[in-house]
Structure formats: structure tokens, C-alpha cells
Design a protein around this motif. Structure first.
Motif, PDB file in Angstrom:
ATOM      1  N   PRO A 130      24.200  17.673 -28.713  1.00 31.37           N
ATOM      2  CA  PRO A 130      23.632  19.005 -28.983  1.00 31.37           C
ATOM      3  C   PRO A 130      24.427  20.175 -28.400  1.00 31.37           C
ATOM      4  CG  PRO A 130      21.909  17.464 -28.349  1.00 31.37           C
ATOM      5  CD  PRO A 130      23.201  16.757 -28.124  1.00 31.37           C
ATOM      6  N   ALA A 131      24.928  20.024 -27.168  1.00 32.47           N
ATOM      7  CA  ALA A 131      25.655  21.128 -26.537  1.00 32.47           C
ATOM      8  C   ALA A 131      26.929  21.460 -27.319  1.00 32.47           C
ATOM      9  CB  ALA A 131      25.994  20.770 -25.089  1.00 32.47           C
ATOM     10  N   VAL A 132      27.626  20.415 -27.728  1.00 35.12           N
ATOM     11  CA  VAL A 132      28.845  20.611 -28.521  1.00 35.12           C
ATOM     12  C   VAL A 132      28.487  21.179 -29.887  1.00 35.12           C
ATOM     13  CG1 VAL A 132      30.795  19.445 -29.642  1.00 35.12           C
ATOM     14  CG2 VAL A 132      30.123  18.816 -27.309  1.00 35.12           C
ATOM     15  N   ASP A 133      27.427  20.647 -30.487  1.00 38.15           N
ATOM     16  CA  ASP A 133      27.010  21.113 -31.814  1.00 38.15           C
ATOM     17  C   ASP A 133      26.683  22.604 -31.803  1.00 38.15           C
ATOM     18  OD1 ASP A 133      26.268  20.576 -34.596  1.00 38.15           O
ATOM     19  OD2 ASP A 133      24.226  21.031 -33.919  1.00 38.15           O
ATOM     20  N   LYS A 134      26.086  23.061 -30.722  1.00 37.91           N
ATOM     21  CA  LYS A 134      25.737  24.486 -30.612  1.00 37.91           C
ATOM     22  C   LYS A 134      26.997  25.346 -30.629  1.00 37.91           C
ATOM     23  CE  LYS A 134      22.976  27.672 -27.786  1.00 37.91           C
ATOM     24  NZ  LYS A 134      22.147  27.809 -26.559  1.00 37.91           N
ATOM     25  N   LYS A 135      28.031  24.881 -29.922  1.00 39.55           N
ATOM     26  CA  LYS A 135      29.284  25.641 -29.894  1.00 39.55           C
ATOM     27  C   LYS A 135      29.999  25.587 -31.247  1.00 39.55           C
ATOM     28  CE  LYS A 135      30.756  23.671 -25.957  1.00 39.55           C
ATOM     29  NZ  LYS A 135      31.606  23.410 -24.767  1.00 39.55           N
ATOM     30  N   VAL A 136      29.907  24.439 -31.901  1.00 37.48           N
ATOM     31  CA  VAL A 136      30.507  24.313 -33.239  1.00 37.48           C
ATOM     32  C   VAL A 136      29.839  25.285 -34.203  1.00 37.48           C
ATOM     33  CG1 VAL A 136      30.737  22.783 -35.252  1.00 37.48           C
ATOM     34  CG2 VAL A 136      31.274  21.936 -32.959  1.00 37.48           C
ATOM     35  N   SER A 137      28.500  25.354 -34.100  1.00 43.65           N
ATOM     36  CA  SER A 137      27.726  26.230 -34.973  1.00 43.65           C
ATOM     37  C   SER A 137      28.079  27.697 -34.751  1.00 43.65           C
ATOM     38  CB  SER A 137      26.231  26.012 -34.742  1.00 43.65           C
ATOM     39  OG  SER A 137      25.464  26.879 -35.533  1.00 43.65           O
TER      40      SER A 137
ATOM     41  N   ARG B 106      44.944  12.158 -22.515  1.00 43.48           N
ATOM     42  CA  ARG B 106      45.213  11.370 -23.721  1.00 43.48           C
ATOM     43  C   ARG B 106      43.943  11.101 -24.523  1.00 43.48           C
ATOM     44  NH1 ARG B 106      49.933  12.141 -21.673  1.00 43.48           N
ATOM     45  NH2 ARG B 106      51.614  10.632 -22.013  1.00 43.48           N
ATOM     46  N   GLU B 107      42.782  11.397 -23.938  1.00 44.32           N
ATOM     47  CA  GLU B 107      41.511  11.108 -24.601  1.00 44.32           C
ATOM     48  C   GLU B 107      40.599  12.332 -24.593  1.00 44.32           C
ATOM     49  OE1 GLU B 107      40.766   8.289 -21.770  1.00 44.32           O
ATOM     50  OE2 GLU B 107      42.092   6.769 -22.606  1.00 44.32           O
ATOM     51  N   MET B 108      39.839  12.509 -25.669  1.00 47.00           N
ATOM     52  CA  MET B 108      38.899  13.626 -25.757  1.00 47.00           C
ATOM     53  C   MET B 108      37.668  13.168 -26.522  1.00 47.00           C
ATOM     54  SD  MET B 108      37.989  16.891 -25.500  1.00 47.00           S
ATOM     55  CE  MET B 108      39.458  17.806 -25.070  1.00 47.00           C
ATOM     56  N   VAL B 109      36.492  13.353 -25.907  1.00 46.25           N
ATOM     57  CA  VAL B 109      35.222  13.013 -26.556  1.00 46.25           C
ATOM     58  C   VAL B 109      34.333  14.243 -26.540  1.00 46.25           C
ATOM     59  CG1 VAL B 109      33.169  11.562 -26.521  1.00 46.25           C
ATOM     60  CG2 VAL B 109      35.375  10.590 -25.864  1.00 46.25           C
ATOM     61  N   LEU B 110      33.932  14.717 -27.732  1.00 50.74           N
ATOM     62  CA  LEU B 110      33.022  15.852 -27.870  1.00 50.74           C
ATOM     63  C   LEU B 110      31.843  15.398 -28.711  1.00 50.74           C
ATOM     64  CD1 LEU B 110      35.694  18.557 -28.814  1.00 50.74           C
ATOM     65  CD2 LEU B 110      34.642  18.249 -26.564  1.00 50.74           C
ATOM     66  N   GLN B 111      30.645  15.430 -28.169  1.00 51.53           N
ATOM     67  CA  GLN B 111      29.497  14.974 -28.946  1.00 51.53           C
ATOM     68  C   GLN B 111      28.190  15.524 -28.400  1.00 51.53           C
ATOM     69  OE1 GLN B 111      28.905  10.658 -26.672  1.00 51.53           O
ATOM     70  NE2 GLN B 111      29.508  10.688 -28.791  1.00 51.53           N
TER      71      GLN B 111
ATOM     72  N   GLN C 289      28.227   6.694 -24.728  1.00 52.33           N
ATOM     73  CA  GLN C 289      27.911   8.121 -24.753  1.00 52.33           C
ATOM     74  C   GLN C 289      27.050   8.461 -25.965  1.00 52.33           C
ATOM     75  OE1 GLN C 289      31.488  10.425 -24.457  1.00 52.33           O
ATOM     76  NE2 GLN C 289      31.640  10.163 -22.247  1.00 52.33           N
ATOM     77  N   GLY C 290      26.007   9.245 -25.707  1.00 48.36           N
ATOM     78  CA  GLY C 290      25.132   9.687 -26.788  1.00 48.36           C
ATOM     79  C   GLY C 290      24.039   8.708 -27.165  1.00 48.36           C
TER      80      GLY C 290
END
Length: 559
Positions: free
Chosen positions: A26-33, A19-24, A428-429
Motif C-alpha cells: 500500500p505505501a508504495v502504491d500510494k506513491k505510484v498513484s 543489486r536488489e530492489m523490492v517495492l510492494q 514480503q507482503g
């Protein structure tokens, strides 16, 4: 590489029906990029009620397929580089919290006005020039933050009586040129921040906002230089009193009804207010006997008063704090302590929004070593003895809690985490964590996670040090503290009126003795605590004359 291999957290969330998802980060940003945005399968997680994607500078847009996540209640998209929000966001009919702060958004879509369940809207630190017309359709809005944009005016319907739950409006650091006198139509408004705008006038009608407690007009070049001086140095009450006086003068100059009936309306509101005050001053004698009594001890009358110094570094982490000391709370009899702890938990669940809005901590004054410092520390350097545990760093504690959360979830076959563990996402973060430190350098509180075993309250505790922290606003802290003290007064009165045995649950000393009920034993004494900055300048004192002022028929506050 397969999308599932790149984003295993999304596959896991789908498999486990999260029911919950947190993406944040540098590691996530790299995949987004590398993928030029979020993967399309994230929009198939239709069970999600909490989605956070933050601190990803490569994220510039959200796909219109966001409309499929119809169970979302919280959507957090802060600290990215979003340039727009899709209009299909209006399909998220269950959404209560929308945070798109710290992005590059220039226009909010009209779809936002279709979010009928929305109670919190944060669009601060963007490039907005206007707000969409129609926000009055979001009748459950309680908090709006539009600070640090380029907004020149409020839409007319923002002053609508339909927004009868709107309590906080933060619009600092914009280009707003006018505040309408219709502001008085917002009956629940408590916090109004219009600092650093282009206002030249403050309408006298503002003084008719019945619940207004905190205003900020600093940094505006007002035509009334006396008022400008006041807003840069005076408390809210003084400013509202001055505006109220100006309103009376203007009413006399207008000759009663020269303003098309507006003066008459104002006179009617003043008469209604006086009538309420008169009723409040003439309580029924029988009711007076049954009142809960809270006596406020002024800080100047307490020679050993505790002071809390607030570090400037908490500003970007968890900036708001209020404290006070309460004596007269009888925790010895029967289940008195248990009732108090259960009441605190309920406040955390409800008023504090499961700790996402504010957090309460309680300490035994006899175990405190002042003065205290509200500061920040790196996670590896913050050491605390958490409630019911041995001393460890914040990093170790968070790791333990994560492992416990996952194990508990698996054991009970739940789809999402519960209890204390769900508050971990609030940190987080963060590179620095907030903490309250005593005179010997020991951390006694680590909000919003835990406080220290060393200062834990017991049945024998005679004085309690209360703290409320928040990342939302100072008024939020005050409202929570008000509610906590009122609840303590209720519990104390209950304890005084019901005979219970001291030590009946095994924690008392000596033989069991019945409690003798008495009128005086239920009175609480609340001692003011000052919080100051590092130069010793006063930030806030609680309680002040504007606190504990809610219309509670069976509560008497003695100053």
C-alpha cells in the motif's frame, strides 16, 4: 516534494550500489498513484540484478526505459494492473525470470522472444488471447505458466525441439481447443496442465514424452468418454498407458504407412524405447555389485506411518508439499553429518534456486509427534524455536534476520545481502505464513526460512523425516526429493566404504571406534508418507512408482 524525498529507497539503492530492489504494498502504491507511475530514476539503477514491483493496483505501465537495466536477471511485476509490457524488454539480455502474473495484460510484446537467457516465464492471470511466435528462440526456457488467460491455441514453435529444457507447461483455465501431436518433441517435459480448456482430443503422441510425470486434463469435454473419465480420476501413468494403447490401435488401422510416415516414426520411437528398457534389464554383474541400493517401504507395510494433513489455506501461500521417512542413513562416523548438511545446502543453492523454487527441511523422527498438519498462521501467531535460537514469533525472527543481514552487509562492505537473509523477500507482503505443525500444536518447520531446534537431526538420529515445499509445482517438490535421496544414497555409500571413527569430532558417546565397512550398511530404506486434505482424501504419496525413476546407472531402487 522532490522525487528523492518521495522515494528514499531508490536514492539509498543508488548510493549503496545495491543489486536488489523490492517495492510492494500500500505505501508504495500510494506513491505510484500520486506520481502517476514509477519515478524515472529507478531506470538508472543499472547495477540491479533483481527488481520486484508488486501489489500496486495503481501501476498500469512500465516505461520503455526499462531497457537500461541490462544486468537484470529477475524481473517480478506481479499483482499490479499493468495493461502492457514495453517491447524494449527484449534488451534485457541477462534476464532469467520474468513474472508479470495477475495483471491486465492483453498482448505480450515480441521483445520477449529475444530473451535468450530466460528460463522462467509467468504470465498467468492476465487477458492474453495469443502468445507471440518465436518463443522457441528462448532455448533455455524450463517453466512456462500461462494459466487463467483467454488463449485459444499454442504457437506452432512452442512444440519445437529447440525447447529441449522445457520441463513445466501450465496452461489451465484458458480456451485452448487443440493440443498438437508434436508435443512429443519436448524431450524434457515433466509437467503438463491443460485443465479447464476446450479440448476434445488428447493426442496419443503425448505418451511418447519420455519424462512426463504429471498431467492434468480435468474439465475438458473429450470425445472419448472413457478417457474423459480417466483424466478426472486416474494417475498420469494410467492415462499415458491408455493413450499408448490407442496409438497402437490407430497404427494398425492406418495400415502401417498410410499416415505419411508418421506411423513408421512412432514405431521407431517405440523400438528405441524397448531397446533402452532391455538394456536397463540386463545390467553388468560387476556394476550391479557397486550399485547404491534404495528400498521403498510401502505405507501399508508401516503400521505407525506418519500422515500429513494439508490445510486448504496453504493454496495461496505455498501449496505444494511432499514428505517421506528415510532410515539406514549413518550419520555417526567422522564428518558424515557435516557432509549431509553441506549437500543439503548445495541443493538449496542449485536445484532449489537459492530456496526461491523449493525448500528442504529435515527432522529426527523420534522427536516428531504425529499426525502432522501443513497449515498457515498469521506472522504474529506463528511461534517457533528456530535452529540455534530461543522461541520467538515469525515477526520477531524476520526482524532479527533483517537486522543481522544489514549488520553483516556493512561489516563485510558488501553491496547485497547473502546467506539465509536473502530468502526473506519471499515472504514480503504475505499476511499468512506456511508452517508444519505437530500433534501438540508446535511449529516444527517454517518454510522457506527455518525448521525447529526441537526436531533437529544429530549424529545419533536413526530415522529422518524429510519435507520439500514449493510454490512452483508438485513435480518440483518430487524432483528435489528425488535428488536429495540420491545424494543421501551416495553419501551413505561413501561413509560405508571409508573407515572413519565414531565421535571423532567430539559428538560421539564412549571411546572412539572404527567403522566396519559392509555392503548392507549403505542401503537406505525410504518409507512412503501420505499427504491428505482435511477430509482425508489422498493428495499425494511419496515415493510413488513414477518417482526415483531417473536413469542413474549406479542406483538400484527396490519396490
Amino acid at each position: 516534494m522532490d522525487v528523492m524525498e518521495e522515494w528514499p529507497e531508490i536514492e539509498k539503492a543508488a548510493t549503496e550500489k545495491r543489486r536488489e530492489m523490492v517495492l510492494q504494498g500500500p505505501a508504495v502504491d500510494k506513491k505510484v498513484s500520486s506520481g502517476r507511475g514509477l519515478p524515472s530514476n529507478i531506470y538508472s539503477l543499472t547495477l540491479l540484478n533483481y527488481l520486484e514491483v508488486s501489489q500496486c493496483p495503481s501501476l498500469t505501465e512500465i516505461h520503455e526505459d526499462i531497457r537500461h537495466l541490462t544486468n537484470l536477471q529477475s524481473l517480478i511485476l506481479c499483482r499490479n494492473k499493468l495493461v502492457s509490457v514495453p517491447d524494449t524488454i527484449g534488451s534485457l539480455k541477462s534476464l532469467k525470470v520474468l513474472d508479470v502474473s495477475v495483471n491486465n495484460i492483453t498482448v505480450l510484446p515480441e521483445g520477449v522472444t529475444q530473451l535468450r537467457e530466460l528460463n522462467t516465464l509467468n504470465v498467468s492471470c492476465n487477458k492474453l488471447e495469443v502468445l507471440p511466435e518465436g518463443l522457441s528462440q528462448c532455448t533455455k526456457l524450463s517453466t512456462i505458466n500461462i494459466s487463467k488467460n483467454h488463449i485459444r491455441r499454442f504457437p506452432a514453435d512452442l512444440y519445437s525441439e529447440r525447447l529441449d529444457l522445457l520441463s513445466s507447461l501450465v496452461a489451465s483455465d484458458n480456451c485452448i481447443e487443440e493440443l498438437s501431436g508434436d508435443i512429443h518433441q519436448l524431450p524434457a517435459l515433466k509437467v503438463l496442465d491443460l485443465s479447464n480448456n476446450k479440448l476434445s482430443e488428447i493426442p496419443s503422441d503425448l505418451s511418447d514424452c519420455p519424462k512426463l510425470k504429471e498431467i492434468n486434463f480435468k474439465g475438458n469435454k473429450l470425445n472419448d468418454k472413457r478417457l474423459e473419465k480417466m483424466v478426472n480420476g486416474c494417475q498420469t501413468k494410467s492415462i499415458l498407458d491408455y493413450l499408448r494403447g490407442k496409438g497402437r490401435v490407430r497404427q494398425g488401422e492406418d495400415g502401417g504407412d498410410a499416415d505419411g510416415g508418421r506411423s513408421a516414426d512412432k514405431k521407431k520411437r517405440q523400438q528405441q524405447r524397448k531397446k533402452k528398457e532391455k538394456v536397463a534389464e540386463e545390467p553388468d554383474e560387476v556394476e550391479e555389485v557397486n550399485k547404491m541400493v534404495v528400498r521403498v517401504l510401502h505405507v501399508s507395510d508401516a503400521p505407525t506411518a506418519l500422515t500429513v494433513t494439508v490445510s486448504s489455506e496453504v493454496k495461496d501461500v505455498r501449496p505444494y508439499l511432499v514428505c517421506c521417512i528415510v532410515s539406514g542413513m549413518n550419520l555417526k562416523p567422522g564428518n558424515a553429518l557435516k557432509r549431509f548438511l553441506m549437500a543439503q545446502t548445495k541443493l538449496h543453492e542449485d536445484l532449489c534456486g537459492k530456496r526461491t523454487i523449493a525448500t528442504i527441511a529435515t527432522h529426527d523422527v523420534q522427536l516428531l509427534k504425529g499426525p502432522l498438519m501443513y497449515d498457515v498462521k498469521p506472522p504474529t501467531q506463528l511461534k517457533i524455536v528456530p535452529l540455534g535460537r530461543k522461541e520467538m514469533t515469525a515477526v520477531e525472527l524476520i526482524r532479527h534476520l533483517h537486522l543481522e543481514a544489514e549488520e553483516l552487509r556493512k561489516q563485510k562492505k558488501r553491496q547485497n545481502v547473502t546467506g539465509l537473509h536473502k530468502y526473506l523477500q519471499l515472504l514480503q507482503g504475505k499476511s499468512l505464513y506456511p508452517c508444519l505443525v505437530d500433534a501438540e500444536g508446535h511449529v516444527i518447520s517454517f518454510p522457506p526460512i527455518t525448521n525447529s531446534e526441537k526436531t533437529k537431526i544429530k549424529k545419533t538420529t536413526k530415522e529422518l523425516f524429510l519435507e520439500v515445499t514449493s510454490a512452483t509445482s508438485l513435480q518440483t517438490c518430487k524432483d528435489v526429493m528425488d535428488a536429495l535421496i540420491v545424494k543421501m544414497a551416495e553419501l551413505n555409500k561413501f561413509t560405508a566404504e571409508h573407515q572413519e571413527e565414531v565421535g571423532s569430532d567430539g559428538e560421539g558417546d564412549g571411546p572412539l571406534q572404527p567403522v566396519v565397512s559392509s555392503e548392507a550398511s549403505s542401503q537406505l530404506i525410504v518409507q512412503q508418507v501420505r499427504t491428505v486434505d482435511q477430509d482425508g482424501n489422498l493428495k499425494v504419496v511419496y515415493p510413488s512408482k513414477t518417482d526415483l525413476s531417473k536413469d542413474i546407472s549406479n542406483l538400484s531402487v527396490i519396490w
